[in-house]
Design an enzyme around this catalytic site. Structure first.
Site, PDB file in Angstrom:
ATOM      1  N   GLU A 119       0.799  -1.230   0.000  1.00  0.00           N
ATOM      2  CA  GLU A 119       0.000   0.000   0.000  1.00  0.00           C
ATOM      3  C   GLU A 119       0.829   1.275   0.000  1.00  0.00           C
ATOM      4  O   GLU A 119       0.492   2.240  -0.667  1.00  0.00           O
ATOM      5  CB  GLU A 119      -0.909   0.073   1.252  1.00  0.00           C
ATOM      6  CG  GLU A 119      -2.019  -0.927   1.283  1.00  0.00           C
ATOM      7  CD  GLU A 119      -1.625  -2.152   2.066  1.00  0.00           C
ATOM      8  OE1 GLU A 119      -2.526  -2.804   2.568  1.00  0.00           O
ATOM      9  OE2 GLU A 119      -0.425  -2.452   2.176  1.00  0.00           O
TER      10      GLU A 119
ATOM     11  N   ASP B  48      -2.308  -5.235   3.085  1.00  0.00           N
ATOM     12  CA  ASP B  48      -2.561  -5.597   4.487  1.00  0.00           C
ATOM     13  C   ASP B  48      -3.461  -6.830   4.637  1.00  0.00           C
ATOM     14  O   ASP B  48      -4.277  -7.118   3.771  1.00  0.00           O
ATOM     15  CB  ASP B  48      -3.189  -4.411   5.224  1.00  0.00           C
ATOM     16  CG  ASP B  48      -2.185  -3.296   5.475  1.00  0.00           C
ATOM     17  OD1 ASP B  48      -0.979  -3.565   5.399  1.00  0.00           O
ATOM     18  OD2 ASP B  48      -2.615  -2.154   5.738  1.00  0.00           O
TER      19      ASP B  48
ATOM     20  N   ASP C  42      -6.296  -7.808   5.910  1.00  0.00           N
ATOM     21  CA  ASP C  42      -7.677  -7.677   6.358  1.00  0.00           C
ATOM     22  C   ASP C  42      -8.572  -7.422   5.143  1.00  0.00           C
ATOM     23  O   ASP C  42      -8.111  -7.472   4.005  1.00  0.00           O
ATOM     24  CB  ASP C  42      -7.820  -6.551   7.394  1.00  0.00           C
ATOM     25  CG  ASP C  42      -7.311  -5.206   6.874  1.00  0.00           C
ATOM     26  OD1 ASP C  42      -7.011  -5.095   5.668  1.00  0.00           O
ATOM     27  OD2 ASP C  42      -7.209  -4.260   7.673  1.00  0.00           O
TER      28      ASP C  42
ATOM     29  N   HIS D  97      -5.894 -12.345  13.609  1.00  0.00           N
ATOM     30  CA  HIS D  97      -4.590 -11.698  13.676  1.00  0.00           C
ATOM     31  C   HIS D  97      -4.017 -11.928  15.066  1.00  0.00           C
ATOM     32  O   HIS D  97      -4.655 -12.479  15.947  1.00  0.00           O
ATOM     33  CB  HIS D  97      -4.710 -10.189  13.463  1.00  0.00           C
ATOM     34  CG  HIS D  97      -5.330  -9.817  12.157  1.00  0.00           C
ATOM     35  ND1 HIS D  97      -5.901  -8.586  11.946  1.00  0.00           N
ATOM     36  CD2 HIS D  97      -5.474 -10.503  11.008  1.00  0.00           C
ATOM     37  CE1 HIS D  97      -6.373  -8.530  10.703  1.00  0.00           C
ATOM     38  NE2 HIS D  97      -6.125  -9.678  10.128  1.00  0.00           N
TER      39      HIS D  97
ATOM     40  N   TYR E 227       0.717  -5.708  12.923  1.00  0.00           N
ATOM     41  CA  TYR E 227      -0.375  -5.013  12.245  1.00  0.00           C
ATOM     42  C   TYR E 227      -1.332  -4.389  13.254  1.00  0.00           C
ATOM     43  O   TYR E 227      -1.720  -5.031  14.231  1.00  0.00           O
ATOM     44  CB  TYR E 227      -1.120  -5.985  11.336  1.00  0.00           C
ATOM     45  CG  TYR E 227      -2.094  -5.319  10.400  1.00  0.00           C
ATOM     46  CD1 TYR E 227      -1.681  -4.258   9.598  1.00  0.00           C
ATOM     47  CD2 TYR E 227      -3.410  -5.741  10.317  1.00  0.00           C
ATOM     48  CE1 TYR E 227      -2.565  -3.644   8.735  1.00  0.00           C
ATOM     49  CE2 TYR E 227      -4.307  -5.132   9.447  1.00  0.00           C
ATOM     50  CZ  TYR E 227      -3.876  -4.081   8.659  1.00  0.00           C
ATOM     51  OH  TYR E 227      -4.752  -3.470   7.805  1.00  0.00           O
TER      52      TYR E 227
ATOM     53  N   ARG F  47      -4.454  -3.117  12.925  1.00  0.00           N
ATOM     54  CA  ARG F  47      -5.917  -3.249  12.833  1.00  0.00           C
ATOM     55  C   ARG F  47      -6.276  -4.692  13.168  1.00  0.00           C
ATOM     56  O   ARG F  47      -6.189  -5.574  12.324  1.00  0.00           O
ATOM     57  CB  ARG F  47      -6.413  -2.870  11.434  1.00  0.00           C
ATOM     58  CG  ARG F  47      -6.221  -1.399  11.116  1.00  0.00           C
ATOM     59  CD  ARG F  47      -6.883  -0.994   9.810  1.00  0.00           C
ATOM     60  NE  ARG F  47      -6.659   0.423   9.544  1.00  0.00           N
ATOM     61  CZ  ARG F  47      -5.658   0.897   8.824  1.00  0.00           C
ATOM     62  NH1 ARG F  47      -4.784   0.073   8.281  1.00  0.00           N
ATOM     63  NH2 ARG F  47      -5.511   2.193   8.640  1.00  0.00           N
TER      64      ARG F  47
ATOM     65  N   GLU G 233      -9.886  -4.737   3.927  1.00  0.00           N
ATOM     66  CA  GLU G 233      -9.487  -3.591   3.114  1.00  0.00           C
ATOM     67  C   GLU G 233      -8.249  -3.924   2.290  1.00  0.00           C
ATOM     68  O   GLU G 233      -8.155  -3.573   1.113  1.00  0.00           O
ATOM     69  CB  GLU G 233      -9.217  -2.394   4.027  1.00  0.00           C
ATOM     70  CG  GLU G 233      -9.574  -1.056   3.425  1.00  0.00           C
ATOM     71  CD  GLU G 233     -11.060  -0.862   3.204  1.00  0.00           C
ATOM     72  OE1 GLU G 233     -11.423  -0.094   2.299  1.00  0.00           O
ATOM     73  OE2 GLU G 233     -11.866  -1.484   3.912  1.00  0.00           O
TER      74      GLU G 233
END
Length: 819
Positions: free
Chosen positions: A7, A80, A82, A342, A295, A297, A84
């Site tokens: 990203e 990432d 997840d 996670h 991470y 989130r 998103e």
């Protein structure tokens, strides 16, 4: 050659260190495409067909990736781990496929929860394919948010002019804040009394006890609720002798908190570091992309076996064997809506202590890293052992019982390193050491202290407590809380005072409208259930279009039912619900709706172009109005949307254009371009009346932009409500005649201030009980006056200010408000 796409450039730079010459790493800078902000981007009539559009930046990133792919045989999507992140990879793949740029290319999807050499290498060695369930959950969430925002917001604009927007989660968060404020405003304090007794033991020791039993019965909170009852209880205690009747000792364990999730990190950073949720996520993202933490989130509280081992080594090394449990501690996720599995947020390398990281991190990053490191290591330490003591003393007639509570830390355990913060911690009377006494020992009464109390309303939400409440209710995702809170503030639905949220009237009005006409969609259970359905889609147990179809059928029917609603009906409903807030009963019994200007008409809510205001029923004879929201910015922006031929570019200041503009309140200087939906409002400075707009130069504008400006020896020059002035400490003086902000020098300013006396500091008299603001006796250029909140109140002749009491000040203010 393999092309790895992540990203952000920061993440790309860190990963690049761990991959060899056979890899090229590029950044997509987040999503390369999104739903355009216009009608038709999601079409329910075509099975929720979604139209995606490349952003201007996305086009450039896509072209960079296409160019790099020419020399590569494999595309590695490493966004990432997840929903998103999965969507970012999917969007990229879709665009490349549509342009036929992936022929004969291998496609790999890799995920890692920390950016360390081992984690990156292991991920590269174990690629997978795009997880379509995660992509479906993303599509469902994006479509839901779009359908609510682009269908409900236009209804708001038509029925409630001046309203900004409504959102699926945003509106529910706003409801929480508004309901809490309503609880506070309607709260009626109740009186109650406590009676503390200092008992004297041997060797002059004091036992601080409190009354728990009277007349042989256990006291409830409101049993003693008047001074008379408190005095009777005091008399009864005075009449008795006491002895120790019971001593109870026991050790209790206090366990450490689990390691951080996204939500608990936001809460603790708000409590301990005063970071906003937005700032916490920005700093955490930076730490993650630099390879320093895992991470950020996550809903999980579990740690990897390797991380636990490293924590135990750190505990042994830095704190000793007595702080190390025999067995590792395991934490399990309790969140009912936990997302993908996670780890908790932890340092990537536990042995990188905060001291070691001090030189590598900026101040904010180091503060957050230290918080994460301490919480992670503490969660694997032994519990603290508290020695709790309860001492009861009974009267001779056995009718009165006094109790003392105390505790000491017998073994500090994890408290040596870390203690979790609290939002609104109650007074803890047990944190005290009690003397050693024996059962049967006589004690004397040293002091009996009746104390009056009043119940208090629930506290307003802080960022930390709001995030906690949203998570408890299962509303939204911790990763979205920062943006939700930012939107509420940007829309001027709420304001923040002393770190707590207060709803603006605009926010209250929107909430009332939604609660009365779209009740189901701002209910907490409904919003939480939608999150559960999204998790079901992630797990592959629900089809995303089924969720959308069920939602849209009912939601669209609700929209159609509200369309014929007259604005007057909406106004009447809002006026009815908000009457207690806008028109509270007056002490003198007069009509709270009576117009203060004509004294004939009655006030009620009206709606204008920029929002709600109070207006007189005697209009147009009486033109009294009072805005319920600050609409100055909207009015200015409304005018400035039309190109103004009088706008003049004067030059450039630190890379930003400087303009001379004309608004509804006169000419002003603007630094930067006009605000848009995604940019902040530029700095603006009103042009002094002494300056002719036709003669304004860049030098004039540059000086105005730099205000307040230090001209030496602690003297500042600035423009206030009544014009330009100079200030040095408590001295200040207006600039008049030939002296102005453009030509004033240090020497001239010192000359002007030479005979000026220091203005005395404002004296605090206390708080106004109804206005809930402090009252100050202040001195201005025209003499002494009262200041309460943002308003000033004149002092009539004959008042001796040195004898002015709080009661008299309140009386003066109330009289001037009535008139």
């Amino acid at each position: 050659m393999k092309l790895v796409v992540v990203e952000s450039p920061a993440k790309a730079k860190t990963i690049n260190k761990y991959l060899g010459k056979d890899y090229q790493v590029l950044a997509s800078y987040g999503h390369i495409r999104d739903l355009p902000s216009k009608d038709g981007s999601v079409n329910p009539d075509e099975e929720f067909k979604m139209v995606w559009e490349l952003s201007s930046g996305g086009k450039k990133r896509l072209n960079d990736i296409i160019a790099a792919l020419k020399n590569c045989d494999t595309l590695v999507l490493a966004s990432d781990p997840d929903r998103e992140g999965e969507a970012i990879a999917w969007h990229l793949l879709e665009e490349l496929n549509s342009k036929k740029k992936l022929k004969d290319k291998n496609i790999e999807r890799v995920v890692f929860h920390e950016i360390t050499k081992n984690a990156v290498t292991e991920a590269i060695e174990n690629p997978r394919q795009i997880d379509n369930n995660l992509v479906s959950a993303y599509m469902a969430r994006r479509a839901l948010d779009y359908l609510v925002g682009f269908t409900l917001s236009p209804v708001l604009w038509r029925k409630l002019p001046g309203s900004k927007s409504a959102g699926r989660v945003q509106s529910v968060a706003l409801r929480l804040i508004c309901e809490r404020e309503m609880e506070i405003e309607k709260f009626k304090p109740e009186e109650y009394w406590t009676i503390d007794v200092d008992l004297g033991a041997k060797e002059n020791a004091i036992i601080p006890a409190h009354l728990v039993n009277l007349d042989g019965k256990k006291l409830e909170k409101f049993d003693i609720n008047t001074k008379e009852k408190a005095d009777i209880a005091k008399t009864k205690i005075e009449a008795q002798n006491f002895e120790i009747s019971k001593i109870e000792r026991k050790d209790t364990n206090r366990n450490p908190a689990p390691p951080f999730t996204t939500s608990t990190l936001q809460q603790e950073a708000a409590r301990k570091l005063r970071f906003s949720a937005k700032k916490t996520m920005q700093v955490a993202q930076k730490l993650y992309e630099s390879g320093f933490i895992t991470y950020m989130r996550t809903d999980a509280v579990n740690l990897s076996a390797e991380a636990i081992t490293n924590c135990r080594e750190a505990i042994k090394k830095y704190f000793g064997e007595e702080y190390l449990p025999k067995q590792p501690k395991e934490y399990k996720t309790k969140s009912k809506n936990a997302q993908e599995a996670h780890e908790a947020i932890r340092p990537a390398d536990i042995m990188n202590t905060p001291n070691k990281m001090k030189e590598k991190l900026d101040e904010d990053s180091h503060k957050l890293y230290e918080l994460i490191w301490k919480r992670t290591v503490a969660c694997q330490m032994n519990p603290a052992i508290m020695d709790r003591v309860v001492i009861d003393s009974i009267s001779e007639d056995k009718q009165i019982l006094l109790r003392a509570n105390g505790q000491v830390i017998k073994f500090d355990g994890f408290l040596k390193l870390y203690q979790e913060g609290k939002d609104d911690a109650p007074d803890d009377e047990e944190n005290r050491l009690l003397p050693n006494v024996e059962v049967g020992e006589k004690v004397s009464k040293k002091q009996i202290k009746p104390e009056q109390h009043f119940t208090t309303p629930p506290p307003r939400f802080t960022e930390a407590s709001l995030v906690k409440k949203l998570e408890e209710l299962g509303i939204g995702r911790p990763s979205t809380y920062a943006s939700i809170i930012a939107v509420l503030q940007d829309r001027k639905y709420v304001k923040v005072e002393k770190l707590r949220f207060i709803p603006e009237d605009r926010g209250r009005i929107v909430t009332i409208f939604l609660e009365n006409y779209f009740k189901k969609y701002v209910e907490y259970d409904f919003t939480a259930q939608m999150e559960t359905h999204l998790d079901d889609i992630s797990a592959g147990s629900m089809e995303w279009k089924t969720l959308l179809n069920n939602f849209w059928t009912k939601f669209n029917s609700n929209i159609q039912a509200v369309q014929p609603l007259q604005v007057s009906e909406v106004i009447d409903k809002i006026d009815e619900v908000l009457a207690y807030h806008l028109f509270p009963e007056k002490e003198d019994g007069t009509d709270p709706r009576l117009c203060p200007e004509c004294r004939k008409g009655h006030l009620s809510i009206k709606l204008g172009k920029f929002g709600a205001f109070l207006g007189c029923s005697n209009y147009p004879e009486c033109k009294y109005t009072m805005p319920l929201t600050d609409v100055k910015d909207e009015e200015e922006n409304s005018i400035e949307k039309k190109p103004n031929p009088e706008d003049k570019l004067l030059g450039e200041h630190q890379g930003l254009n400087v303009y001379l503009k004309k608004g509804p309140y006169g000419f002003y200087i603007q630094l930067g371009e006009d605000a848009t939906a995604t940019t902040e409002k530029p700095k603006r400075i009103a042009l002094p009346k002494s300056l002719n707009p036709e003669e304004v130069t860049f030098e004039h504008a540059d000086r105005l932009i730099s205000l307040p400006k230090d001209i030496g020896n602690g003297i500042t020059v600035n423009i206030g409500k009544i014009g330009p002035y100079i200030k040095q400490g408590a001295k200040s003086r207006s600039l008049t005649g030939n002296d102005n902000i453009f030509n004033i020098t240090q020497e001239r300013a010192e000359e002007l201030l030479q005979n000026v006396q220091d203005r005395p500091e404002a004296k605090s008299l206390g708080q106004h009980p109804k206005l809930k603001a402090d009252i100050f006796l202040a001195t201005g250029r025209y003499g002494e006056y009262l200041k309460c909140g943002k308003n000033n109140y004149r002092l009539t002749k004959g008042i001796v200010t040195k004898d002015l009491t709080l009661e008299k000040a309140i009386e003066i203010i109330n009289e001037q408000i009535k008139s």
